[in-house]
Design an enzyme around this catalytic site. Structure first.
Site, PDB file in Angstrom:
ATOM      1  CG  PHE A 141     -53.113 -51.712  15.584  1.00  0.00           C
ATOM      2  CD1 PHE A 141     -52.240 -52.479  15.737  1.00  0.00           C
ATOM      3  CD2 PHE A 141     -53.322 -50.464  15.531  1.00  0.00           C
ATOM      4  CE1 PHE A 141     -50.685 -51.932  15.859  1.00  0.00           C
ATOM      5  CE2 PHE A 141     -52.175 -49.609  15.665  1.00  0.00           C
ATOM      6  CZ  PHE A 141     -50.848 -50.544  15.692  1.00  0.00           C
ATOM      7  CG  ASP A 146     -57.460 -51.207  10.393  1.00  0.00           C
ATOM      8  OD1 ASP A 146     -56.717 -51.260   9.356  1.00  0.00           O
ATOM      9  OD2 ASP A 146     -56.849 -50.824  11.551  1.00  0.00           O
ATOM     10  CE1 TYR A 163     -47.444 -48.199   8.519  1.00  0.00           C
ATOM     11  CE2 TYR A 163     -48.616 -46.110   8.357  1.00  0.00           C
ATOM     12  CZ  TYR A 163     -48.467 -47.183   9.189  1.00  0.00           C
ATOM     13  OH  TYR A 163     -48.894 -47.337  10.345  1.00  0.00           O
ATOM     14  CE  LYS A 164     -49.415 -51.804   8.886  1.00  0.00           C
ATOM     15  NZ  LYS A 164     -48.080 -51.945   9.889  1.00  0.00           N
ATOM     16  NE  ARG A 220     -45.724 -58.368  12.798  1.00  0.00           N
ATOM     17  CZ  ARG A 220     -46.218 -57.183  12.910  1.00  0.00           C
ATOM     18  NH1 ARG A 220     -47.548 -57.067  12.856  1.00  0.00           N
ATOM     19  NH2 ARG A 220     -45.727 -55.931  12.646  1.00  0.00           N
TER      20      ARG A 220
END
Length: 408
Positions: A124, A193, A218-219, A367
């Site tokens: 990321f 991560d 938040y995921k 995705r």
């Protein structure tokens, strides 16, 4: 397999009760919980009570009466159970990016005799931006290597390794235990991560003897947009870390208001400013949705959702140019599936127009995310059927679907 057979599997799902805990809009198949989790049905009322009864009625007394001051530790303890950590090894605070900066900056001085900070070369981007800045400030070298070669790249030069557990694009899972052991054998530390892991796939930080980790709220943790993040530090390592942002709440005696800084014992030293109470309250309620949910069954369901999506796309959409860009084996894959396609962006936009919300990652990835707490197998079936209809009809090839929005 028919749609009726998929419906029968949903009817027999022991986790079906969790679906009722979420407020999902009618007419929408939500396959983007890996980017932003759905709204728990009780969160608006919970936050309203915090606003009206705690802030509105009890005012500043709420820091003690309702333990606002303890939210970082309390929320962290809930997250700890999802990642195989002790309750005193996880704390909720700041953003993932800030927590990366804090932990990288604090950990590098512990390995002063080694020169390199090692990262994956296609992880990321934010992780790399921050790692590069921290390495430059510390006078260390940043070494970026392919994800598959990372374990073999760890050597006596390595001070610290930063690696994503679940790859944000293809969803491949790295072996936490093996890579951590390789790093320790070379005298290095590892920072993981877990943004695409916590709440979706099995993680056992304690068993792996992991050093540090970060993740977002938040995921899969359902904390809402911009929810507070969290960090983990192995208990034995906590008091050795000196935070680069010594804020008042990380002080050993924050309400003594002394001019000298003394770090709090344990993980509380990684706190900085005042916790965002309303955002913390939303995250805490999001985490409550895992209560009564057996985690092995939850993670198995996530794998089953992904397996079904792969089988359906390759069957229903055969001949339309899709290439699987994720591991086929569910045990090696996070809770999302990626397909490469030359028109992935337009297809994603056409799906959204038909009520199927997935997402696009440049340059060519469609995705599809599977939040196992609330997604049903039949929704995967219906989503792929709609995708097939879009491909068969050519409706994706409209100018509006080719326009790149600011947020996709």
């Amino acid at each position: 397999m028919t749609r009726e057979e998929v419906l029968a599997l949903d009817a027999a799902d022991s986790l079906a009760f969790a679906r009722e805990r979420f407020a999902l809009p009618d007419g929408t198949i939500y396959l983007d919980g890996n980017s932003l989790g759905a709204l728990p049905a009780g969160t608006p009322g919970h936050v309203a009570r915090v606003v009206e009864e705690q802030w509105g009625r009890d005012l500043i007394a709420s820091w003690n009466r309702h333990d606002w001051i303890g939210l970082p530790q309390r929320v962290g303890a809930r997250i700890a159970g999802l990642v195989g950590a002790g309750e005193d090894e996880v704390i909720a605070c700041d953003s993932t990016s800030v927590n990366l900066f804090k932990l990288l900056s604090a950990a590098l001085p512990l390995r002063a005799d080694s020169s390199d900070l090692v990262i994956e070369d296609a992880g990321f981007p934010t992780d790399r931006y921050i790692a590069a800045e921290v390495a430059a400030r510390a006078g260390r070298s940043l070494r970026a290597v392919p994800r598959a070669d990372l374990a073999s790249a760890i050597d006596e030069r390595t001070a610290l390794v930063l690696l994503t557990h679940v790859d944000y694009r293809g969803g491949g899972i790295a072996d936490i235990a093996a890579i951590t052991a390789a790093a320790h054998a070379a005298g290095a530390l590892v920072l993981w991560d877990l943004s695409h892991s916590a709440g979706a796939v099995a993680v056992d930080l304690a068993r792996a003897r992991a050093d540090m980790a970060v993740g977002c709220g938040y995921k899969y943790l359902n904390g809402g947009p911009g929810a507070p993040a969290w960090l983990y530090v192995r208990r034995e390592l906590q008091d050795a870390l000196a935070t680069p942002i010594p804020g008042w709440l990380g002080h050993a005696a924050p309400f003594a208001f002394t001019q000298d800084y003394r770090p709090a014992p344990g993980l509380s030293r990684m706190l900085c400013g005042t916790p965002p109470v309303l955002a913390m309250a939303a995250l805490e309620h999001g985490l409550m949705q895992f209560e009564g949910v057996p985690l092995p069954a939850l993670f198995a369901k996530g794998r089953a959702l992904g397996d079904l999506a792969i089988w359906l796309v390759e069957d229903r959409c055969a001949g339309h140019g899709f290439i699987l860009a994720s591991p086929r084996d569910g045990a090696s894959r996070g809770s999302h599936v990626a397909f490469a396609h030359p028109h992935a962006h337009a297809l994603c936009q056409a799906l959204i127009a038909r009520g199927v919300v997935g997402d696009f990652r440049a340059p060519d990835i469609l995705r599809l995310g599977f939040a196992p707490l609330y997604l049903r197998l039949v929704e995967v079936w219906d989503a792929v059927e709609i995708l097939g209809q879009i491909l068969d009809s050519g409706e994706w090839d409209q100018p509006r679907f080719h326009q790149r929005d600011r947020v996709t």
